[in-house]
Design a protein around this motif. Structure first.
Motif: not given
Length: 186
Positions: A51-60
């Motif tokens: 089990p894991e937690v991820l924080v992602g970013y998708l640029p404009r």
């Protein structure tokens, strides 16, 4: 403080070889979690479940609007992890998993009713939350006394893509599947 001082010392053997830490860090690229996602988790159930937690970013430039933050709860199951003889290489030829993502932004809503933009019953799904399934593979290496590192790839889909494929037979697999991958270090 007194409890710490009163605790018995670890045997010399336990001090020389501390237990493996079950925690890992993840760098994930693409695959429905953002262009880049960072996070971590823990290996449990005899190191078969992650089990894991991820924080992602998708640029404009890729989202079409503002940059988006994507929060992901993901669990990966490794049913079989063979080693290559006495070498430090190990593999997981098949990994299975599930994930739940939440995408931020004003254009996303938890329920159509909460958005205030649509008639009740118009949308039955949330545009902010996606539940998905994944299938993958992994190859890892652990030098003596070093960090265990693994590279992985995953093919995934989500609830909305699956329902769309069932109701629209003209959709092809590349239109409902996403490819992602990354590295895990512990």
């Amino acid at each position: 403080m007194g409890l710490l001082l009163a605790a018995p010392a670890l045997p010399a053997r336990a001090q020389a070889h501390p237990p493996k830490a079950p925690f890992f860090l993840t760098l994930h690229l693409a695959g429905g979690t953002g262009l880049v996602a960072l996070g971590g988790g823990v290996r449990v159930a005899h190191e078969r479940l992650e089990p894991e937690v991820l924080v992602g970013y998708l640029p404009r430039r890729l989202s079409g609007t503002k940059g988006l933050a994507i929060f992901t709860l993901k669990t990966t199951y490794l049913p079989w992890t063979p080693r290559f003889g006495d070498s430090r290489w190990h593999a997981a030829p098949l990994t299975l998993g599930a994930r739940l993502t939440y995408t931020t932004g004003q254009q996303f809503f938890l329920t159509a009713a909460s958005s205030g933009r649509y008639q009740p019953g118009y949308y039955w799904w949330s545009s902010a939350v996606r539940a998905g399934l994944l299938l993958g593979t992994r190859l890892g290496y652990q030098p003596s006394g070093g960090l265990r590192t693994a590279l992985y790839s995953e093919l995934s889909t989500n609830d909305l893509h699956l329902v769309s494929a069932l109701t629209n037979r003209s959709l092809r697999l590349p239109e409902i599947l996403t490819l992602g991958g990354g590295a895990k270090v512990r």
